[in-house]
Scaffold this active site. Sequence first.
Site, PDB file in Angstrom:
ATOM      1  N   ASP A  99       0.849  -1.399   0.031  1.00  0.00           N
ATOM      2  CA  ASP A  99      -0.058   0.033  -0.056  1.00  0.00           C
ATOM      3  C   ASP A  99       0.913   1.159  -0.046  1.00  0.00           C
ATOM      4  O   ASP A  99       2.085   1.094   0.287  1.00  0.00           O
ATOM      5  CB  ASP A  99      -0.961   0.073   1.349  1.00  0.00           C
ATOM      6  N   GLU A 165       0.174  -1.085   5.717  1.00  0.00           N
ATOM      7  CA  GLU A 165       1.180  -0.681   6.540  1.00  0.00           C
ATOM      8  C   GLU A 165       0.938   1.145   6.971  1.00  0.00           C
ATOM      9  O   GLU A 165       1.008   1.462   7.899  1.00  0.00           O
ATOM     10  CB  GLU A 165       2.551  -1.041   6.266  1.00  0.00           C
TER      11      GLU A 165
HETATM   12  C1  LIG Z   1       9.181   3.710   7.583  1.00  0.00           C
HETATM   13  C2  LIG Z   1       8.020   3.205   6.784  1.00  0.00           C
HETATM   14  N1  LIG Z   1       8.372   3.213   5.569  1.00  0.00           N
HETATM   15  C3  LIG Z   1       6.756   4.075   6.820  1.00  0.00           C
HETATM   16  O1  LIG Z   1       6.525   4.986   6.093  1.00  0.00           O
HETATM   17  N2  LIG Z   1       6.017   4.100   8.150  1.00  0.00           N
HETATM   18  C4  LIG Z   1       4.839   4.691   8.167  1.00  0.00           C
HETATM   19  C5  LIG Z   1       3.893   3.947   8.989  1.00  0.00           C
HETATM   20  C6  LIG Z   1       2.461   4.945   9.310  1.00  0.00           C
HETATM   21  C7  LIG Z   1       1.990   4.891  10.782  1.00  0.00           C
HETATM   22  N3  LIG Z   1       0.991   5.432  10.489  1.00  0.00           N
HETATM   23  C8  LIG Z   1       0.873   5.716   9.281  1.00  0.00           C
HETATM   24  N4  LIG Z   1       1.793   5.213   8.657  1.00  0.00           N
HETATM   25  C9  LIG Z   1       5.149   6.067   8.934  1.00  0.00           C
HETATM   26  O2  LIG Z   1       6.374   5.870   9.619  1.00  0.00           O
HETATM   27  O3  LIG Z   1       4.537   7.079   8.985  1.00  0.00           O
HETATM   28 ZN   LIG Z   2       5.341   4.985   4.539  1.00  0.00          ZN
HETATM   29 ZN   LIG Z   3       7.037   2.055   4.111  1.00  0.00          ZN
END
Ligand SMILES: C[C@H](N)C(=O)N[C@@H](Cc1c[nH]cn1)C(=O)O
Ligand SMILES: [Zn+2]
Ligand SMILES: [Zn+2]
Length: 509
Positions: A99, A165
């Site tokens: 996603d 995610e």
């Molecule tokens: C580090 C990873 N690629 C990422 O972007 N994670 C997101 C996860 C997240 C949690 N809530 C919405 N997205 C982030 O760190 O923002």
């Molecule tokens: Zn991300």
């Molecule tokens: Zn990510």
Amino acid sequence: MSLESFYEYIDKNQDHYVRRLGEAVAIPSVSGTVQHRPEVVRMGHWLEAELKRLGASVELRHPGKQELEGQVIDLPPIVLATYGNDPAKKTVLVYGHYDVQPALKEDGWATDPFTLVEDSQGRMFGRGSTDDKGPVISWIWTIEIHQKLGLDLPVNLKMCFEGMEESGSEGLDDIIYAEADKYFKDVDCVCISDNYWLGTTKPCLTYGLRGVSYFMLTVSGPGKDLHSGVFGQSRSPADALGIVRSTTQAARSVPWSAHAESSRANQLTLALDQVHEPMTDLIHLMHKLVTPEGKILDDVAPVTADEDKIYKALDFKMDDIYNAIDAKNTIHDTTKEVLMSRWRFPSLSLHGIEGAFYSPGAKTVIPAKVVGKFSIRTVPNQDPDKITELVKKHVEAEFAKLGSKNKISIECGHAGKWWVADINNWNYTAASNAIQKIFGIVPDYTREGGSIPVTLTFQEALKTSVLLLPMGRSDDGAHSINEKLDRSNYIEGIKLLATYLHEVAAIKA
Ligand SMILES: C[C@H](N)C(=O)N[C@@H](Cc1c[nH]cn1)C(=O)O
Ligand SMILES: [Zn+2]
Ligand SMILES: [Zn+2]
């Protein structure tokens, strides 16, 4: 086994693999909206088809339903795939997400976000190029190229690709715990490629992430949107300015967790003689969440003398951060302070307001209901449940001071805990060896300010080492406009992932 033929093959067939990345980017698999959910599912099926084509055994797990935008909809499938089942080989579990974050051309993208466009410097722009479609499909190309060249993949590969995610990984933890002794039973180590180098030139290995707690603060009042000329708050502009000045000054002097100041906010409500505007209350409450210096200090682990030294040794300059943000407006002016803020101190960000008027034009509306969105990045030793409790108490206390007749509700939409790993594990040694083979350099060991909640789940449920092996650069602009992945990071990244699997096979565990 030499991987020279693998490296030659990928070098010669770069354009093919860039086109394949373009196919994945063209599927707008945004997990955060109802409208895009069929596209997220389509992306899951795209991966399933690719894996089946290569002879992997693939199962789609349906984690259930979620409520989104007032509707109950199916969560996208979790793609579980296995390639190789030789008890004599180690088993590596790789995880990634298919996603992406939302993206609209009008947000300021130079090109259509869902069309992969490469510029003359080899920067491939498109939503999901670096986060996380490029890395996810690279695992698949690793299998494909081994097959094409008749090379033995020296490990069993288990894959877990999720489509939620970016929206809290809903449903994934339950499946991991339920399958810990079944599907994930023989996993020897875990590798996740879903973060970024510290700068733009030197690869790194990542052993820590911050947690994230995402909040929705709803303020509602009138039964419908209203005309501001007829129902607007009645008070003089001079009063309003006075109030704004006094609350800002008060906020500047106290940390977030100690907000007990008595502002002149009550004057604002006393001055009202029509409706309590939900937006006014919301802006006030959001303003009260953080001081301009951004201090949130509850339960933060103290800096140790050993830790203090690591920041000096890293290949990171202030220009790396200025380039990544396209400005020089950092709060801190030294790399050590910047990295400590990103890695080991919490932060609070205000993301947006649902229900607010934001279109072009000058609509004089009083929105009846607004939802403020903010998140807190958490660090050792903060506990997400305690953070939620503190936030609720704080917001409710601030709201009570307003004496407003509006209603508020505050919810933590999703929370994932911080993670720190042991870099002395052989999994990290294998990855370091692979980096030295591909880039001829000893990697830096870094932590990351972002969050991948499943990392800790894997570590705890499978009781095994989890490694983050980033592919992209610090200036890739994940979550931002003009997200990109450099062609060289993609191609060398594919080589790196393949080499890592060979190094895992070779290392004495
Ligand atoms: C580090 C990873 N690629 C990422 O972007 N994670 C997101 C996860 C997240 C949690 N809530 C919405 N997205 C982030 O760190 O923002
Ligand atoms: Zn991300
Ligand atoms: Zn990510």
